[in-house]
Enzyme design. Structure first.
Site, PDB file in Angstrom:
ATOM      1  NE  ARG A   1      -3.635   0.619   2.237  1.00 19.61           N
ATOM      2  CZ  ARG A   1      -3.629   1.675   3.278  1.00 19.61           C
ATOM      3  NH1 ARG A   1      -2.663   1.539   4.322  1.00 19.61           N
ATOM      4  NH2 ARG A   1      -4.374   2.826   3.219  1.00 19.61           N
TER       5      ARG A   1
ATOM      6  NE  ARG B   1       2.942   8.103  13.812  1.00 16.53           N
ATOM      7  CZ  ARG B   1       4.127   8.652  12.898  1.00 16.53           C
ATOM      8  NH1 ARG B   1       4.707   8.071  11.881  1.00 16.53           N
ATOM      9  NH2 ARG B   1       4.365   9.900  13.087  1.00 16.53           N
TER      10      ARG B   1
ATOM     11  CE  LYS C   1       1.840  -5.182   6.269  1.00 17.92           C
ATOM     12  NZ  LYS C   1       1.537  -3.834   5.839  1.00 17.92           N
TER      13      LYS C   1
HETATM   14  C1  BTN Z   1       0.737  -3.764   2.123  1.00 17.26           C
HETATM   15  O1  BTN Z   1       0.596  -4.374   3.408  1.00 17.26           O
HETATM   16  O2  BTN Z   1       1.052  -2.939   2.091  1.00 17.26           O
HETATM   17  C2  BTN Z   1       0.073  -4.717   1.233  1.00 17.26           C
HETATM   18  C3  BTN Z   1       1.097  -5.760   0.771  1.00 17.26           C
HETATM   19  C4  BTN Z   1       0.410  -6.611  -0.268  1.00 17.26           C
HETATM   20  C5  BTN Z   1       1.551  -7.470  -0.956  1.00 17.26           C
HETATM   21  C6  BTN Z   1       0.972  -8.577  -1.772  1.00 17.26           C
HETATM   22  S1  BTN Z   1       2.071  -9.964  -2.438  1.00 17.26           S
HETATM   23  C7  BTN Z   1       0.991 -10.237  -3.559  1.00 17.26           C
HETATM   24  C8  BTN Z   1       0.414  -9.130  -4.306  1.00 17.26           C
HETATM   25  N1  BTN Z   1       1.175  -8.761  -5.242  1.00 17.26           N
HETATM   26  C9  BTN Z   1       1.912  -7.531  -4.962  1.00 17.26           C
HETATM   27  O3  BTN Z   1       2.504  -6.949  -5.687  1.00 17.26           O
HETATM   28  N2  BTN Z   1       1.247  -6.879  -3.806  1.00 17.26           N
HETATM   29  C10 BTN Z   1       0.518  -7.919  -3.184  1.00 17.26           C
END
Ligand code: BTN
Length: 328
Positions: free
Chosen positions: A123, A324, A188
């Site tokens: 994100r 946060r 996380k």
């Molecule tokens: C976050 O917490 O910031 C979101 C992370 C999401 C990661 C997943 S891995 C599979 C899919 N492909 C990506 O490029 N991102 C999501």
């Protein structure tokens, strides 16, 4: 010359394999095996140990993704919804791939997994650290008859699905941080990235991307600048299966997307509240260079965060906002 991946598949069990046995299996010379081992180790960031007089082994076994194992572990209902499953050795990003495929007409229920991502995305434009052969990088394409407006709150419902899936493989103390961080003891463990496209009045589609940390070695972990944890630390190495994890996540997402299409966010709000780690706590909401402090009051019916700022109640949509704790 064999690809590094064939060498890794030959060594995945973590046992020692002689150069001769590998050479025979892959139909190459022993010298070619030696070169390919070095190449595999460099290209994929894996530690391969050469044992004098015995052969080669990975410093730790790998459970590579296997479509038949994932399919066999899915519920009949989920199996019925999977139109296609793709497992890639490497992709830029499983989300990017499915968004492209969706534009080319890929069916609802297309599931995409990768052993590694070269441009994994999180994100807020962050990078998602995605080394080879560990962790879970999974995306699911789902089509809705309505437009993107009808998908408000879907990322929250999907977050409860991932928390449920982790619970199903034995993780306790799992919680959610709005909008969709999956935390274990404030660190996380998993994250979700939802991407939407389509017509304002429908139809539209979403790609739900899920990343779960199963094993991050110190080098990979050092690239993450916030507290993190992996399943090896939570459950112990070898206490779970990556393929079963993939199946549980896919299963829970499919049930959730299906129900969301019929009933919206409502049925998921109670679960969200149970998983919510920050309700009642002092928090700070950040977007761009702005920030607002207040008491986290939980979510409204659309999944927006309600904050008591001391001078009124403010509500925030997930979008580009992050949260946060502000208790120190
Ligand atoms: C976050 O917490 O910031 C979101 C992370 C999401 C990661 C997943 S891995 C599979 C899919 N492909 C990506 O490029 N991102 C999501």
């Amino acid at each position: 010359m064999q690809t590094p991946l064939e060498i890794i598949r030959a060594l995945a069990d973590g046992q020692c394999h002689s150069g001769e046995a590998i050479a025979q299996r892959l139909g190459v010379s022993r010298a070619a095996v030696w070169k390919a081992v070095r190449k595999a180790s460099e290209a994929l960031g894996l530690e391969i140990v050469a044992e004098r007089g015995r052969g080669y082994r990975l410093s730790a076994p790998l459970e590579l993704l296997a479509a038949e194992r994932i399919l066999a572990a899915l519920s009949p209902e989920a199996q019925g919804h999977i139109a296609r499953m793709e497992i890639h050795d490497a992709l830029d990003s499983t989300n990017t791939r499915l968004m492209r495929e969706a534009a080319d007409g890929a069916p609802s229920g297309t599931l995409c997994l990768a052993e590694r991502q070269t441009a994994g995305r999180g994100r807020l434009g962050r990078t998602w650290v995605s080394p080879f052969g560990t962790n879970l990088y999974l995306s699911l394409l789902w089509r809705f008859p309505f437009g993107p407006g009808g998908m408000a709150g879907l990322s929250l419902a999907a977050g409860t699905a991932v928390a449920d899936a982790l619970h199903a493989i034995g993780v306790r103390d799992i919680g959610l941080k709005w909008p969709n961080d999956v935390l274990w003891q404030d660190r996380k463990l998993a994250g979700l990235l939802l991407e939407v496209a389509g017509e304002a009045q429908g139809p539209a589609h979403v790609v739900v991307g899920v990343g779960v940390n199963t094993h991050l070695d110190p080098g990979a972990g050092a690239q993450i600048h916030r507290p993190w944890v992996d399943l090896d630390q939570v459950l112990g190495r070898g206490a779970y299966s990556r393929n079963i994890l993939a199946a549980r996540v896919a299963d829970a997402l499919i049930r959730t997307l299906e129900r969301f299409a019929r009933e919206g966010l409502g049925p998921f709000l109670g679960d969200w509240e149970r998983y919510d780690l920050y309700r009642g706590r002092q928090v700070e909401v950040l977007w761009g260079h702005q920030q607002v402090r207040g008491t986290h009051l939980g979510l409204d019916a659309n999944g927006a965060l309600r904050l008591d700022t001391g001078s009124g109640i403010a509500t925030f949509q997930a979008g580009e906002v992050s949260l946060r704790l502000d208790e120190d």
